[in-house]
Design a protein around this motif. Structure first.
Motif, short mmCIF file in Angstrom:
data_model
loop_
_atom_site.label_atom_id
_atom_site.label_comp_id
_atom_site.label_asym_id
_atom_site.label_seq_id
_atom_site.Cartn_x
_atom_site.Cartn_y
_atom_site.Cartn_z
N GLU A 40 0.83 -1.21 0.00
CA GLU A 40 0.00 0.00 0.00
C GLU A 40 0.86 1.26 0.00
N PHE A 41 1.99 1.23 0.70
CA PHE A 41 2.89 2.38 0.71
C PHE A 41 3.45 2.62 -0.68
N ILE A 42 3.86 1.55 -1.37
CA ILE A 42 4.39 1.67 -2.73
C ILE A 42 3.33 2.26 -3.66
N ILE A 43 2.09 1.82 -3.50
CA ILE A 43 1.00 2.35 -4.32
C ILE A 43 0.81 3.84 -4.06
N GLY A 44 0.87 4.23 -2.80
CA GLY A 44 0.75 5.65 -2.46
C GLY A 44 1.84 6.49 -3.11
N VAL A 45 3.06 5.98 -3.11
CA VAL A 45 4.17 6.69 -3.74
C VAL A 45 3.95 6.80 -5.25
N LEU A 46 3.50 5.69 -5.87
CA LEU A 46 3.25 5.70 -7.31
C LEU A 46 2.18 6.71 -7.70
N LEU A 47 1.09 6.73 -6.93
CA LEU A 47 0.01 7.68 -7.24
C LEU A 47 0.46 9.12 -7.01
N GLY A 73 -5.36 11.29 -8.23
CA GLY A 73 -4.61 10.22 -7.57
C GLY A 73 -5.19 9.85 -6.22
N ILE A 74 -5.54 10.85 -5.41
CA ILE A 74 -6.02 10.53 -4.06
C ILE A 74 -7.45 9.98 -4.10
N ASN A 83 -5.95 2.58 4.21
CA ASN A 83 -5.53 3.80 4.91
C ASN A 83 -4.06 4.12 4.72
N VAL A 84 -3.22 3.09 4.59
CA VAL A 84 -1.79 3.34 4.41
C VAL A 84 -1.53 4.11 3.12
N THR A 85 -2.20 3.68 2.04
CA THR A 85 -2.06 4.38 0.76
C THR A 85 -2.57 5.81 0.87
N LEU A 86 -3.70 5.99 1.53
CA LEU A 86 -4.27 7.33 1.69
C LEU A 86 -3.34 8.26 2.45
N ILE A 87 -2.80 7.78 3.56
CA ILE A 87 -1.89 8.62 4.36
C ILE A 87 -0.62 8.93 3.58
N THR A 88 -0.09 7.91 2.90
CA THR A 88 1.12 8.13 2.09
C THR A 88 0.89 9.21 1.04
N MET A 89 -0.22 9.09 0.32
CA MET A 89 -0.54 10.08 -0.72
C MET A 89 -0.74 11.46 -0.13
N PHE A 90 -1.47 11.53 0.97
CA PHE A 90 -1.75 12.81 1.61
C PHE A 90 -0.45 13.53 1.98
N LEU A 91 0.46 12.81 2.63
CA LEU A 91 1.72 13.43 3.07
C LEU A 91 2.61 13.81 1.89
N LEU A 115 -7.50 16.82 2.63
CA LEU A 115 -7.89 16.44 3.98
C LEU A 115 -9.31 15.88 4.01
N ILE A 116 -10.21 16.49 3.25
CA ILE A 116 -11.60 16.01 3.18
C ILE A 116 -11.63 14.59 2.61
N ILE A 117 -10.90 14.36 1.52
CA ILE A 117 -10.87 13.02 0.90
C ILE A 117 -10.25 12.00 1.85
N LEU A 118 -9.19 12.42 2.55
CA LEU A 118 -8.52 11.53 3.51
C LEU A 118 -9.49 11.08 4.60
N LEU A 119 -10.21 12.00 5.20
CA LEU A 119 -11.13 11.67 6.29
C LEU A 119 -12.29 10.81 5.80
N ILE A 120 -12.83 11.15 4.62
CA ILE A 120 -13.92 10.34 4.07
C ILE A 120 -13.40 8.95 3.69
N GLY A 121 -12.17 8.89 3.17
CA GLY A 121 -11.56 7.61 2.84
C GLY A 121 -11.42 6.72 4.07
N PHE A 122 -11.01 7.31 5.20
CA PHE A 122 -10.93 6.56 6.46
C PHE A 122 -12.29 5.99 6.82
N LEU A 123 -13.33 6.83 6.71
CA LEU A 123 -14.68 6.40 7.05
C LEU A 123 -15.14 5.26 6.14
#
Length: 374
Positions: A40-47, A73-74, A83-91, A115-123
């Motif tokens: 998931e981290f690798i995917i976040g970096v790729l996106l 991407g996000i 969530n790992v991909t989401l956090i990686t992409m966000f940061l 931030l909105i997409i991140l929180l909704i993604g978590f939900l």
């Protein structure tokens, strides 16, 4: 120039997702089995790399507004990944946006959307929503938030405070929606196309690896697993065990009851072997004719002997009638061998030892389990 840049952007998106589809949704995931967070981290970096590429190809309207689709991407991350991909992409995106725009009004708007997409993604991950539901909820929400961001940007940055240039605002929103929605649909299409292709290939591979009569693995697949596990045994100094199994007096059974009954007998035995070996992580195969084999990775000789003894008893409990057998029911002879491979060629040694143990079982009364003696 505007439409040229739009064409370039679509080309980038299509090329990116086709080149990375194996990692995102395809077979490359299997190489990271047991490492889902790393995957998931690798995917976040790729996106995030897709975001960087898109930023380097700005699309500017006639009124001078940048309509880059940086939220693509996000949203893909929120629809398909955890969530790992989401956090990686966000940061990563926070750093990227700051590097390209600095701490500007545009940066604040982009950060708010992320931030909105991140929180909704978590939900959505917590609620385990389906991908289609995520798509149909996130897409209009992102469009609304982004268009409101264009409104604020037009009001407070591009025009004097309090003034709105309606034509410029509508053109910006229209072009952005025209860019974003097809790009998202393309990404969605590539994802499902990749998955469907992978499923078809997997299905074809499974058909090629399965014995048509019993539903167990065939010898081709089993030999491949033997080689793979022999390599692991050699590299990690762990034991592996092999059970060679023969149905006692099966030729006599076929002659007495006929081949259709013989096939039914093999199916019942195969089901028994499979169900009794599942808990031991064994690989069960039809080795040929009335012969079966079971590979037990990481099992020592004692463990393999216990499993073999249990299999003999359970097949006997099936009480499959066999009048041309001393026991009057179908029984098994099993040979067991175990070793820690000293080279990747020790597979031949293991098979030879198990065969010798099977020969011992068949010639000392049948309906028993024997192990290889040095």
């Amino acid at each position: 120039m505007l439409f040229k840049n739009i064409f370039i952007t679509y080309t980038i998106i299509i090329s990116f997702f086709y080149l990375t589809s194996s990692i995102l949704w395809g077979g490359a995931r299997e190489k990271l089995t047991g490492k889902s967070k790393l995957h998931e981290f690798i995917i976040g970096v790729l996106l995030s790399l897709l975001t960087i590429v898109l930023i380097n190809f700005p699309i500017v309207t006639d009124h001078g507004t940048n309509i880059q689709i940086r939220a693509l991407g996000i949203e893909i991350a929120a629809i398909f990944f955890g969530n790992v991909t989401l956090i990686t992409m966000f940061l990563f995106d926070l750093v990227v946006f700051y590097f390209f725009n600095g701490y500007s009004y545009s940066y604040k708007l982009d950060t708010s959307l992320l931030l909105i997409i991140l929180l909704i993604g978590f939900l959505m991950n917590y609620q385990k929503w389906s991908e289609k539901k995520r798509f149909f909820i996130l897409t209009p929400l992102i469009i609304l938030v982004r268009c409101y961001g264009f409104y604020l940007f037009d009001k407070w940055v591009l025009a004097p405070i309090g003034e709105i240039v309606l034509g410029r605002l509508l053109q910006t929103m229209g072009y952005w929606i025209l860019m974003f929605v097809p790009a998202l649909l393309l990404s969605y299409f590539i994802a499902y196309q990749t998955r469907n292709t992978e499923m078809k290939l997997k299905k074809m591979e499974n058909i090629a690896n399965v014995d048509g009569l019993t539903g167990l693995y065939n010898r081709r697949f089993f030999d491949k697993q033997l080689f793979n596990n022999c390599s692991k045994s050699y590299k990690n100094s762990i034991p592996m065990s092999l059970l060679m199994i023969d149905v006692d007096y099966f030729k006599n059974y076929n002659d007495l009851y006929g081949h259709p009954k013989g096939d039914e007998c093999l199916k019942k035995i195969a089901l028994c072997l499979q169900s009794d070996t599942t808990s031991s992580s064994g690989i069960v195969a039809r080795y040929g004719g009335e012969e079966f084999s079971i590979l037990l990775p990481k099992a020592n000789l004692d463990d393999a002997m216990k499993i073999g003894t249990r299999l003999c008893k359970n097949v006997k409990k099936l009480k499959i009638e066999h009048e041309d057998s001393e026991k009057k029911v179908v029984t098994l002879s099993i040979g067991v061998a175990s070793l820690i491979a000293e080279s990747e060629e020790d597979i031949k040694k293991l098979i030879k030892h198990a065969d010798q143990a099977l020969y011992k079982s068949k010639h000392t009364g049948r309906d028993q389990v024997s192990c290889y003696d040095d």
